[in-house]
Write a protein that holds these residues in place. Structure first.
Motif, PDB file in Angstrom:
ATOM      1  N   GLY A  45       0.805  -1.216   0.000  1.00 13.72           N
ATOM      2  CA  GLY A  45       0.000   0.000   0.000  1.00 13.72           C
ATOM      3  C   GLY A  45       0.839   1.268   0.000  1.00 13.72           C
ATOM      4  N   GLU A  46       0.134   2.423   0.065  1.00 16.48           N
ATOM      5  CA  GLU A  46       0.808   3.714  -0.093  1.00 16.48           C
ATOM      6  C   GLU A  46       1.818   4.009   1.006  1.00 16.48           C
ATOM      7  OE1 GLU A  46      -2.343   6.806   2.048  1.00 16.48           O
ATOM      8  OE2 GLU A  46      -1.852   7.020  -0.063  1.00 16.48           O
ATOM      9  N   LYS A  47       1.551   3.560   2.235  1.00 13.21           N
ATOM     10  CA  LYS A  47       2.507   3.818   3.316  1.00 13.21           C
ATOM     11  C   LYS A  47       3.814   3.066   3.073  1.00 13.21           C
ATOM     12  CE  LYS A  47      -1.009   4.680   6.875  1.00 13.21           C
ATOM     13  NZ  LYS A  47      -1.544   4.267   8.191  1.00 13.21           N
ATOM     14  N   TYR A  48       3.692   1.816   2.610  1.00  9.90           N
ATOM     15  CA  TYR A  48       4.909   1.027   2.361  1.00  9.90           C
ATOM     16  C   TYR A  48       5.661   1.583   1.155  1.00  9.90           C
ATOM     17  CZ  TYR A  48       7.961  -3.042   1.984  1.00  9.90           C
ATOM     18  OH  TYR A  48       9.059  -3.875   1.935  1.00  9.90           O
ATOM     19  N   GLU A  49       4.941   2.015   0.139  1.00 10.29           N
ATOM     20  CA  GLU A  49       5.604   2.620  -1.021  1.00 10.29           C
ATOM     21  C   GLU A  49       6.339   3.891  -0.602  1.00 10.29           C
ATOM     22  OE1 GLU A  49       5.980   1.299  -4.045  1.00 10.29           O
ATOM     23  OE2 GLU A  49       5.018  -0.442  -3.122  1.00 10.29           O
ATOM     24  N   ALA A  50       5.710   4.666   0.262  1.00  6.24           N
ATOM     25  CA  ALA A  50       6.365   5.883   0.759  1.00  6.24           C
ATOM     26  C   ALA A  50       7.598   5.535   1.578  1.00  6.24           C
ATOM     27  CB  ALA A  50       5.386   6.700   1.597  1.00  6.24           C
ATOM     28  N   TYR A  51       7.481   4.494   2.404  1.00  5.98           N
ATOM     29  CA  TYR A  51       8.638   4.094   3.208  1.00  5.98           C
ATOM     30  C   TYR A  51       9.803   3.670   2.314  1.00  5.98           C
ATOM     31  CZ  TYR A  51      11.833   1.809   6.301  1.00  5.98           C
ATOM     32  OH  TYR A  51      12.994   1.480   6.965  1.00  5.98           O
ATOM     33  N   LYS A  52       9.515   2.838   1.307  1.00  2.06           N
ATOM     34  CA  LYS A  52      10.593   2.384   0.416  1.00  2.06           C
ATOM     35  C   LYS A  52      11.224   3.557  -0.342  1.00  2.06           C
ATOM     36  CE  LYS A  52       8.324  -0.851  -1.850  1.00  2.06           C
ATOM     37  NZ  LYS A  52       8.105  -1.956  -2.808  1.00  2.06           N
ATOM     38  N   THR A  53      10.391   4.488  -0.755  1.00  3.03           N
ATOM     39  CA  THR A  53      10.942   5.659  -1.450  1.00  3.03           C
ATOM     40  C   THR A  53      11.895   6.429  -0.551  1.00  3.03           C
ATOM     41  OG1 THR A  53       8.984   5.902  -2.857  1.00  3.03           O
ATOM     42  CG2 THR A  53      10.356   7.853  -2.560  1.00  3.03           C
ATOM     43  N   LEU A  54      11.461   6.692   0.669  1.00  2.00           N
ATOM     44  CA  LEU A  54      12.309   7.462   1.591  1.00  2.00           C
ATOM     45  C   LEU A  54      13.533   6.663   2.019  1.00  2.00           C
ATOM     46  CD1 LEU A  54       9.535   9.181   3.711  1.00  2.00           C
ATOM     47  CD2 LEU A  54      11.107  10.281   2.106  1.00  2.00           C
TER      48      LEU A  54
END
Length: 402
Positions: free
Chosen positions: A305-314
Motif C-alpha cells: 500500500g501507499e505507506k509502504y511505497e512511501a517508506y521504500k521511497t524514503l
C-alpha cells in the motif's frame, strides 16, 4: 646617439626634413584582388557556414577540454550546500581529495561550502548556474533531498535534472529505552501510554522514521527540536524520551554500550533497498529485522500500500543512496563517463576501502555502469507518495509544508 629633432619642428617632418606624411601618402596602393581570389574566399566562407549548420556549430565552439579523456589543468569544484565540519562536508572533502588521484590528468580539487536554508540555497545556485563541462559537482545528501520530496516552495532544483556520478549509502537502527516497558517490536502497539520519540525536525531525516512508525501503526508521540542525534541519545538515557534512532556510524559509540548493559533494546533496522527495489537486511546489522519484517511480526502479513511505497521511497533517498555526487544533466557523456569510471576505480580499490572504512560507515562507494539507472529509479517520487507524506505531516504533526 641623441635625436636632432627639435620639439618646435612641425609634426610630419623627419630628422632629415623629409615630410613623413607625404612619404606615407605616397606609398603604393596594395594590389587589387583578382576576381578568382574573391570567388575563392566567398566559397570558403560559404563552405564554413554550411559545415557549421550541419555540425551544430561545433567548428566555431570546440568541445570542452574535459571531453578528451584528460582533466589535466582542470579543477573539480565540489559544491557542498552545508556548513563545513559536518558529516557531509567531511565526506565530500575526503572523497574529492581521493577521487582526483584517480581522474586522468589529476585535476585540482576545490571544495566550496554554500550553507544556508538547510542546504536549499546552495543547491538552488548549483541548479541555476553550474558549469556543464563536468568540472562543477554537487554534493547531495538527505538534507537537500527531503525538502525536494516535500515540494517546499523554496526548492528551485530537481534531482531529475541532475545525473548521479557516484553514491554512498548509510543505515541505522531504531531502539528503545528498556525501562519504558519495551522488550521488542510487539511493545510498539496496543499500549496504555504511547512511547515518546525524540526528533530534530519532522521535515528532515526524521521523516523516514515517522513514516515507519505510521506504517507499523505504533503508539508513538514525538518531541522535536533536539540539536542532533547525540542529544537525543542522551535524553533517552536520562529517561526523557523512549525511542530514538542512530545511523550506523554512531551505533558503536551511542547504542551498543547501553544495549549491552540492558538499558536499551534494538527493535529494527531501516534496512536497505536492493537492485529490484525491495527492502533487505542491512549488511551491517545482519541479525536485526528490518522495518518490513517488523511489520510482518506485528500484523501477520507483508506490508503493502501507499505507506509502504512511501517508506521504500524514503529509504532509498535518505539511506541507501543518501550521499552522492551529481553533475548537470547536460554534462557531455565523455566527461561524465570519465568521472564515473574514475569513481568506480576508487570505490573498488582495496587500499581506499581500508582507508575509507570509517568515513563511509561500512557502505560501499558505488559507481558501476548501472548506478545512474538505479538511482534515477529511486529518485522518481510519485505524486501519491508526496501527497501521503505531506498529509502525514499535516494531520499528525500539524506541519503544513510551504
Amino acid at each position: 646617439m641623441t635625436s636632432n629633432k627639435s620639439s618646435l619642428e612641425p609634426p610630419g617632418l623627419s630628422p632629415e626634413g623629409i615630410d613623413v606624411q607625404t612619404e606615407q601618402s605616397e606609398q603604393p596602393e596594395p594590389p587589387k584582388h583578382s576576381r578568382r581570389t574573391i570567388l575563392t574566399a566567398v566559397g570558403a566562407f560559404a563552405l564554413l557556414g554550411t559545415a557549421t549548420t550541419v555540425l551544430g556549430g561545433s567548428l566555431l565552439n570546440p568541445p570542452s577540454s574535459t571531453e578528451d579523456g584528460d582533466f589535466s589543468g582542470e579543477t573539480l569544484e565540489f559544491l557542498i550546500p552545508l556548513a563545513s565540519g559536518g558529516g557531509t562536508d567531511t565526506w565530500a572533502r575526503f572523497i574529492g581529495t581521493e577521487l582526483t588521484n584517480y581522474v586522468p590528468g589529476r585535476p585540482g580539487f576545490a571544495p566550496v561550502n554554500e550553507a544556508g536554508g538547510e542546504g536549499i540555497l546552495g543547491t538552488n545556485r548549483f541548479a541555476r548556474s553550474a558549469k556543464t563541462d563536468g568540472t562543477e559537482i554537487l554534493v547531495g545528501t538527505a538534507s537537500t533531498v527531503v525538502p525536494w520530496v516535500l515540494g517546499r516552495s523554496a526548492v528551485k532544483y530537481s534531482f531529475e535534472d541532475l545525473k548521479p556520478v557516484v553514491v554512498n549509502g548509510t543505515g541505522g537502527v531504531i531502539y528503545a529505552r528498556a525501562e519504558a516497558g519495551v522488550a521488542g517490536v510487539q511493545d510498539l502497539i496496543n499500549r496504555d501510554q504511547p512511547l515518546e520519540f525524540g526528533g530534530i525536525s519532522a521535515t528532515g531525516l526524521d521523516i523516514t522514521t515517522l513514516v515507519a512508525f505510521d506504517l507499523l501503526e505504533a503508539d508513538v508521540t514525538s518531541t522535536f527540536g533536539f540539536e542532533g542525534r547525540g542529544p537525543v541519545n542522551l535524553a533517552l538515557q536520562r529517561g526523557e524520551i523512549d525511542l530514538d534512532y542512530q545511523t550506523t556510524s554512531a551505533y558503536g559509540s551511542a547504542v551498543a554500550g547501553i544495549v549491552k548493559e540492558g538499558k536499551a533494546v534494538v527493535l529494527m533496522s531501516f534496512g536497505q533497498l536492493n537492485e529490484a527495489g525491495d527492502v533487505i537486511r542491512d549488511p551491517n546489522f545482519p541479525d536485526v529485522p528490518t522495518v518490513a519484517e517488523a511489520y510482518e511480526t506485528l500484523h501477520g502479513k507483508k506490508p503493502s500500500g501507499e505507506k509502504y511505497e512511501a517508506y521504500k521511497t524514503l529509504l532509498g533517498l535518505t539511506y541507501t543512496y543518501q550521499k552522492g555526487l551529481w553533475v548537470p544533466q547536460e554534462t557531455p557523456e565523455k566527461a561524465y563517463e570519465l568521472l564515473r569510471q574514475s569513481s568506480e576505480k576508487l570505490g573498488t580499490d582495496a587500499g581506499f576501502q581500508e582507508k575509507a572504512a570509517k568515513v563511509l560507515g561500512g557502505y560501499p562507494l558505488v559507481a558501476d555502469p548501472g548506478t545512474a539507472d538505479r538511482v534515477r529509479d529511486a529518485y522518481k517520487v510519485s505524486g501519491s507518495v508526496r501527497s501521503y507524506v505531506t498529509g502525514l505531516l499535516a494531520d499528525k504533526y500539524n506541519i503544513h509544508v510551504e
